[in-house]
Design a protein around this motif. Structure first.
Motif, mmCIF file in Angstrom:
data_model
loop_
_atom_site.group_PDB
_atom_site.id
_atom_site.type_symbol
_atom_site.label_atom_id
_atom_site.label_comp_id
_atom_site.label_asym_id
_atom_site.label_seq_id
_atom_site.Cartn_x
_atom_site.Cartn_y
_atom_site.Cartn_z
ATOM 1 N N THR A 94 0.927 -1.359 -0.039
ATOM 2 C CA THR A 94 0.148 0.005 0.042
ATOM 3 C C THR A 94 0.793 1.217 0.047
ATOM 4 O OG1 THR A 94 -1.869 -1.128 1.048
ATOM 5 C CG2 THR A 94 -1.826 1.380 1.392
ATOM 6 N N LEU A 95 1.870 1.424 0.759
ATOM 7 C CA LEU A 95 2.765 2.439 0.816
ATOM 8 C C LEU A 95 3.675 2.643 -0.469
ATOM 9 C CD1 LEU A 95 4.388 2.034 4.386
ATOM 10 C CD2 LEU A 95 2.703 3.684 3.628
ATOM 11 N N ALA A 96 3.950 1.403 -0.894
ATOM 12 C CA ALA A 96 4.775 1.542 -2.373
ATOM 13 C C ALA A 96 3.755 1.841 -3.224
ATOM 14 C CB ALA A 96 5.125 0.125 -2.488
ATOM 15 N N GLN A 144 6.423 8.048 -8.135
ATOM 16 C CA GLN A 144 6.853 9.333 -7.946
ATOM 17 C C GLN A 144 8.031 9.355 -7.186
ATOM 18 O OE1 GLN A 144 5.279 11.691 -9.677
ATOM 19 N NE2 GLN A 144 3.713 10.180 -10.119
ATOM 20 N N ARG A 145 8.417 8.590 -6.274
ATOM 21 C CA ARG A 145 9.739 8.469 -5.517
ATOM 22 C C ARG A 145 10.332 7.349 -5.413
ATOM 23 N NH1 ARG A 145 9.926 13.406 -2.476
ATOM 24 N NH2 ARG A 145 7.761 14.678 -2.618
ATOM 25 N N ALA A 194 16.413 4.107 -1.194
ATOM 26 C CA ALA A 194 17.578 4.777 -0.504
ATOM 27 C C ALA A 194 17.219 4.825 1.134
ATOM 28 C CB ALA A 194 17.738 6.375 -0.880
ATOM 29 N N VAL A 195 15.860 4.619 1.303
ATOM 30 C CA VAL A 195 15.510 4.566 2.727
ATOM 31 C C VAL A 195 15.252 3.402 3.216
ATOM 32 C CG1 VAL A 195 13.804 5.623 4.456
ATOM 33 C CG2 VAL A 195 14.784 7.051 2.689
ATOM 34 N N GLY A 196 14.354 2.648 2.371
ATOM 35 C CA GLY A 196 13.636 1.244 2.720
ATOM 36 C C GLY A 196 14.781 0.363 2.664
ATOM 37 N N ARG A 234 14.260 10.546 -11.491
ATOM 38 C CA ARG A 234 13.353 11.479 -11.106
ATOM 39 C C ARG A 234 12.161 11.607 -11.861
ATOM 40 N NH1 ARG A 234 17.422 16.422 -9.085
ATOM 41 N NH2 ARG A 234 18.577 15.083 -7.405
ATOM 42 N N VAL A 235 11.227 12.125 -11.434
ATOM 43 C CA VAL A 235 9.879 12.401 -12.195
ATOM 44 C C VAL A 235 10.470 13.480 -12.991
ATOM 45 C CG1 VAL A 235 7.384 13.037 -11.928
ATOM 46 C CG2 VAL A 235 8.437 11.679 -10.265
#
Length: 393
Positions: A259-261, A267-268, A274-276, A387-388
């Motif tokens: 759901t988060l993905a 878009q990101r 990089a964070v996950g 990037r978008v």
């Protein structure tokens, strides 16, 4: 998101339940068909192999058919082989039904992923993927435990009948929800690409790279998921009933993750990686270190389910973006990446069970696989997740 996507997710739920339910049924199947538990375990391997091989083969076979006809055909074949499985007294026949069911599953998912790309805007493939994968995550939350209970109460054959029955509303959803002539190509893709041209997309470095990364992360996920039961009962010292609780927690986490993905991967994607990615690695190390503590185990299983599916589904969404030039085969490339990981992770993890790492060996394998993925992905993050607004080709 369009209603047809959610109807497709119903079929993915039925098929996901069938894929995962066997883990708790192997001993009963072995006793019923008079084979060893090890031999009965081949049913799981047969399904994995059928998924890997079946995705590109079925997608190639169905590429000239209307999407609705292809999806309906795969659902009906899936239902019929489960009826045969429920009736047979031959282990060999049951083994064949698992291979055929896996092929139908792989074909359905490959076509569904490609079809999903035509049902949404060109920059919403990640959200569409999240809807489809929610069927799989709900299967781990409700379908697999439900199948285990049904098998315990009524026998393993009852679970096969239940899967066949689940296919009926899925088939109805395909007929009612998928337009008869839904396009198979996104708006920015040539409408008439040959099979050779679509296969040639596999020579593109970025597509191969995101497929590899998706396979590595999924291998890490299934390396531990497959062997959670002994960690729960032996390492943490919990009763057998807690195994189902842990599986449900992992499934709930995976639902949150996709759901988060779905909200971030379009878009990101670079931020998710990089964070996950580092958080996922830290989580595997924490789980391997703290698994003996029941509270920590329960919390970390949920967290790792969330992070694994958030990162994994983001990478698979990148496969769909990079395979835009393969409108009918792109879904099979995403499906193959998922299932290469699902098949290879447990094999590598199993090799550690007889070592000093014992039951926690698979968790360390998960950490190692994510480490390899990060060593590849982080330096190339801008390449694999532009990037978008930046051209992706």
């Amino acid at each position: 998101m369009p209603l047809p996507l959610y109807l497709l997710a119903v079929a993915v739920f039925a098929m996901g339940t069938s894929e995962f339910m066997l883990a708790g049924l192997v001993p009963d199947i072995a006793a019923s068909l008079d084979v060893s538990v090890g031999a009965a375990g081949l049913l799981t391997s047969a399904f994995a192999v059928g998924m890997i091989v079946g995705a590109p083969l079925m997608a190639a076979l169905a590429r000239r058919w209307p999407a609705r006809a292809s999806l309906l055909g795969f659902v009906l074949v899936f239902a019929v082989v489960h009826v045969v499985g429920a009736l047979t007294t031959s282990f060999a026949v049951l083994l064949v039904t698992r291979v055929v069911a896996a092929g139908a599953n792989a074909g359905f998912l490959a076509v569904a992923l490609s079809t999903a790309a035509t049902l949404v805007a060109s920059d919403q493939k990640g959200r569409a993927l999240a809807v489809l994968l929610s069927g799989t995550t709900v299967a781990t939350i409700a379908g697999v435990p439900g199948g285990a209970v049904l098998g315990t109460v009524l026998g393993w054959r009852a679970t096969f009948w239940a899967i066949a029955l689940l296919c009926l509303p899925a088939a109805f959803g395909v007929v009612k929800g998928i337009p008869a002539r839904v396009g198979k190509t996104p708006r920015d893709t040539p409408a008439h690409s040959s099979l050779r041209d679509e296969i040639a997309q596999l020579a593109m470095p970025r597509l191969v790279l995101v497929m590899l990364l998706g396979a590595l992360v999924n291998a890490a996920t299934f390396a531990t998921f497959t062997f959670l039961a002994p960690i729960v009962t032996d390492t943490a010292g919990l009763g057998e009933l807690w195994v189902s609780v842990v599986l449900v927690l992992f499934g709930a986490g995976s639902f949150v993750g996709v759901t988060l993905a779905g909200r971030l991967s379009d878009q990101r994607p670079g931020t998710v990686i990089a964070v996950g990615g580092p958080l996922l690695l830290l989580g595997w190390v924490a789980l391997a270190t703290l698994a003996a503590q029941p509270v920590a185990l329960l919390l970390l299983v949920f967290v790792q389910g969330t992070l694994s599916f958030a990162l994994g589904s983001t990478l698979i969404a990148r496969v769909l973006y990079e395979a835009a030039g393969a409108p009918t085969m792109g879904g099979s490339y995403a499906t193959a990446a998922l299932n290469i990981g699902a098949a290879s992770g447990p094999v590598v993890a199993a090799a550690t069970l007889g070592t000093n790492a014992d039951d926690l060996g698979p968790v360390w394998v998960s950490g190692l696989l994510v480490t390899v993925a990060l060593l590849i992905a982080l330096p190339l993050r801008r390449f694999i997740a532009p990037r978008v607004g930046q051209a992706i080709r």
